[in-house]
Scaffold this active site. Structure first.
Site, PDB file in Angstrom:
ATOM      1  N   GLY A   1       0.818  -1.194   0.000  1.00 49.37           N
ATOM      2  CA  GLY A   1       0.000   0.000   0.000  1.00 49.37           C
ATOM      3  C   GLY A   1       0.857   1.250   0.000  1.00 49.37           C
ATOM      4  O   GLY A   1       1.989   1.242  -0.487  1.00 49.37           O
ATOM      5  N   SER A   2       0.330   2.310   0.633  1.00 44.04           N
ATOM      6  CA  SER A   2       0.935   3.634   0.478  1.00 44.04           C
ATOM      7  C   SER A   2       2.376   3.746   0.963  1.00 44.04           C
ATOM      8  O   SER A   2       3.065   4.691   0.619  1.00 44.04           O
ATOM      9  CB  SER A   2       0.092   4.659   1.223  1.00 44.04           C
ATOM     10  OG  SER A   2      -1.229   4.563   0.805  1.00 44.04           O
ATOM     11  N   THR A   3       2.845   2.786   1.792  1.00 39.24           N
ATOM     12  CA  THR A   3       4.240   2.850   2.214  1.00 39.24           C
ATOM     13  C   THR A   3       5.144   2.879   0.977  1.00 39.24           C
ATOM     14  O   THR A   3       6.233   3.444   0.997  1.00 39.24           O
ATOM     15  CB  THR A   3       4.573   1.623   3.089  1.00 39.24           C
ATOM     16  OG1 THR A   3       3.501   1.402   3.987  1.00 39.24           O
ATOM     17  CG2 THR A   3       5.836   1.847   3.863  1.00 39.24           C
TER      18      THR A   3
END
Lengths: 583, 141
Positions: free
Chosen positions: A294-296
């Site tokens: 995800g956004s990591t």
């Protein structure tokens, strides 16, 4: 001229042979001389003398040999090693604390032929050794020969059995691997079998050096810092229990050396009794599980954008409309409906923004960055558990957009850690290690990112904690930076917005020169459920960031990071988001 | 006086001397062997003691490692002494202590909100004498 020189020259050789000949003749002629002098009896004497001389020399040689053997005896023999040794050297953490060692235990044998009173043995043994299986004891008593009944008796257990004075019961010493810390760092330390073969973790990774020389070598020091590990496990377990997760991962590394200072995987197990653990417990999620982060992952996308030279921190991206690409529509979780700068794309975690960046960088170049940062191959670390990522078969534009915000590609937490280290350490790709690096050891790594990009990333990550979704990870005076991530897991073939992998990738301190001491902390929660502490939320900013902040707050003193007032922020700090943490 | 010819009780003097020599040598060897044997037994005994001591130290080191686990110490000090991990705002370096002490003398009891020094030079947030410091509970046991 020495004798040796004399012998070497042709003249010298002749002289020596002449001399020898004359000696022999002198002895030979002695018989004639004696006969002439009418001392015939002396002939025999001379013969006896010659024979005596011969034997005398022989005995002298033997005596000298015997003396030498007697004197050298002790050195030549050396320590005796058993034919097949299961002995293993010790494992210690970076400060020398003991993690694993061989301890002498005793095996209990029973010889049915020597047993006087079977009933007494039954009563005595079951009382002294409650863990002894009754069926096994019965079988041993009926076997009619000497059999191994139970192994791994501690000195106390042995003493208590010994005190019973049972006939037919005997002990034999056996080495056994002991992990005095129990479940602490179990996945990193690993465990070995009874035969002395490492099966997982460091025990497996360093199997050969641990067994070298029958295990008499000094301890192998791991990169692990027990204090950091302890804090990480405590906070991770507390958060994991609160959020009722399926699994959780915590990693702490030194970004410059790639040393793993702590690594935890929840749930854990006791390596002293690995047989009792379930596969779920034995799984090292940090090295052996892959997740769509995800956004990591947006950290990598933004770094790629800056590195490509196509974008600067003040480049703008239109996030007013959902972004159409191929047959897909990319939306933002928290639609801001405005034009964002690159910094804001990161801090507001805009999927539209990162998709636009990835497409701007281009398929070819973006996938090359992913490869350079080790995201397309297993993390380089000694652990055999290090798993392969699941990468897109083909880099199309839609895959590119998905990958830009951490979908379409599944990596292990260690891969993420390794790549993040490179992003924040000045751009060098340093392989991870679980072995302590020497103080003089030169750490080499390929430059995969410019120093300027690395510097910019540190600032942007700090901004995300002061003004963005990572606010809950801030620790007083430690200048924490980081990126939240909430990856949606695929349930029944569809991305689910309730089954998530929530993570926080943190770096601290973010200020100071690029080569200053710097540490990376990753907290990942697999399928968290909302709790009171997370206000019912499941996103990275709510479930992983607070744990990361607490870990950093507690480990900073151990790592020698001093608290300082924050350097004046470059941009005026905007009001923190009042509600919820953006994804 | 040729020792090869002179006889004592019908035996040549040389042979008597040689026999005496052999006896002396045999006795010497016997002494040396016995001594060496005793030494070897002692060495073996000491080696055994060393091995035994090493085994014991190993056991004790394992026990120390088990007892000194940071997690265990943390749990015990929390349960028996009521100790908690130190709050970041209460940490200070020895060098900064004088600076922290000075403003505290002038303003004996400042409100907590005024405590964080507005001017830059003080790098560490001033640890306020806790209004409700956690009282150390007596070890319950």
């Amino acid at each position: 001229m020495t004798t040796a020189d004399l012998l070497r020259s042709p003249g010298g050789l002749r002289w020596a042979s002449e001399r020898l000949k004359s000696r022999i003749w002198a002895v030979e002629r002695a018989f004639e001389r004696n006969k002439a002098a009418d001392h015939a009896v002396d002939d025999a004497r001379i013969r006896i003398f010659v024979v005596l001389l011969f034997f005398g020399l022989l005995f002298l040689t033997l005596a000298l040999g015997a003396t030498r053997a007697a004197l050298r005896h002790s050195e030549a023999q050396g320590p005796v090693a058993p034919l097949v040794s299961s002995a293993r050297a010790e494992l210690a953490d970076r400060h020398g604390s003991l993690l694993a060692l061989d301890l002498m235990h005793h095996g209990l044998y029973i010889d049915a032929r020597e047993v006087w009173d079977a009933e007494e043995i039954r009563r005595g043994l079951t009382q002294a050794l409650p863990r002894l299986s009754k069926a096994r004891l019965e079988r041993a008593l009926r076997s009619g020969r000497r059999v191994h009944l139970i192994g791994g008796l501690t000195p106390q257990e042995r003493a208590s059995v010994h005190a019973l004075g049972l006939a037919g019961v005997s002990f034999e010493p056996e080495e056994r691997r002991v992990y005095p810390l129990g479940a602490t760092a179990a996945h990193l330390i690993g465990f070995s079998d009874r035969g002395g073969q490492g099966l997982s973790g460091a025990e497996r990774a360093f199997n050969e050096p641990l067994r070298a020389d029958g295990g008499i070598g000094g301890p192998i020091e791991l990169s692990l810092d027990l204090r950091v590990q302890s804090v990480l496990e405590e906070e991770l377990t507390a958060a994991a229990a609160d959020l009722r997760v399926k699994g959780a991962v915590g990693v702490v590394t030194d970004v410059h050396t790639g040393e793993i200072l702590a690594m935890a995987s929840y749930p854990d197990f006791d390596p002293n009794n690995p047989g009792a653990a379930t596969p779920e417990q034995l799984l090292n999620r940090a090295a052996g599980s892959v997740y769509e982060m995800g956004s990591t992952f947006k950290g990598f996308t933004v770094a790629a954008g800056l590195e490509s030279g196509k974008f600067t921190r003040s480049s703008t991206f239109d996030a007013t409309q959902p972004f159409r690409i191929g047959g897909r529509v990319v939306r933002d979780f928290h639609a801001s409906n405005k034009v964002l700068t690159l910094d804001e794309v990161f801090t507001k975690s805009s999927n539209i923004g990162t998709s636009r960046i990835a497409l701007g960088v281009g398929t070819q170049r973006f996938s090359q960055y992913m490869a350079d940062w080790g995201l397309l191959e297993p993390a380089k670390v000694e652990l055999v558990e290090s798993a392969r990522p699941i990468k897109p078969a083909k880099w199309s534009e839609t895959t590119l957009a998905s990958a830009s915000f951490g979908h379409a590609i599944s990596v292990t937490p260690l891969q993420l850690t390794q790549a993040m280290n490179a992003v924040v350490n000045g751009g060098r790709m340093v392989p991870l290690t679980i072995r302590k690096r020497g103080p003089r050891e030169r750490v080499t790594g390929r430059q995969v990112l410019s120093a300027a990009t690395s510097q910019a990333m540190l600032e942007i990550m700090r901004l995300n904690v002061t003004d963005g979704s990572g606010g809950k990870a801030d620790a007083p005076g430690l200048r924490v930076g980081g990126k939240t991530g909430t990856g949606e897991k695929v349930v029944d073939g569809r991305y689910s917005d309730t089954v998530n992998v929530s993570s926080f990738a943190a770096v601290f301190p973010t200020d100071g020169p690029l080569d200053a001491k710097r540490y990376f902390v990753l907290i990942l929660m697999d399928e968290p459920k909302g709790s009171q502490a997370s206000m019912g939320q499941r996103t990275g900013g709510w479930v992983a960031a607070p744990a990361a902040g607490r870990v950093i707050n507690r480990i900073a003193p151990f790592l020698g990071v001093t608290r300082k007032a924050d350097p004046a922020p470059e941009t005026t700090p905007a009001a923190k988001p009042a509600t919820g943490a953006p994804r | 006086m040729n020792p090869f010819k002179r006889r004592v009780f019908g035996v040549r003097l040389f042979e008597v001397a040689a026999f005496a020599c052999v006896l002396a040598l045999a006795f010497g060897v016997y002494l040396a062997k016995t001594n060496a044997g005793r030494e070897r037994a002692r060495i073996a005994n000491i080696d055994r003691q060393i091995a035994e001591e090493q085994r014991k130290t190993k056991l004790l080191r394992a026990e120390v490692a088990h007892l000194e686990q940071p997690e265990r110490l943390g749990r015990l000090s929390n349960a028996h002494l009521g100790l908690q991990p130190a709050d970041g705002t209460r940490e200070a370096l020895p060098e900064t202590l004088p600076e922290i002490a000075r403003p505290a003398e002038k303003k004996p009891r400042p409100a907590p909100s005024n405590l964080l020094p507005k001017p830059e030079p003080v790098p560490v947030p001033v640890p306020e004498p806790a209004p409700e410091a956690p009282t150390l509970e007596k070890p319950t046991r």
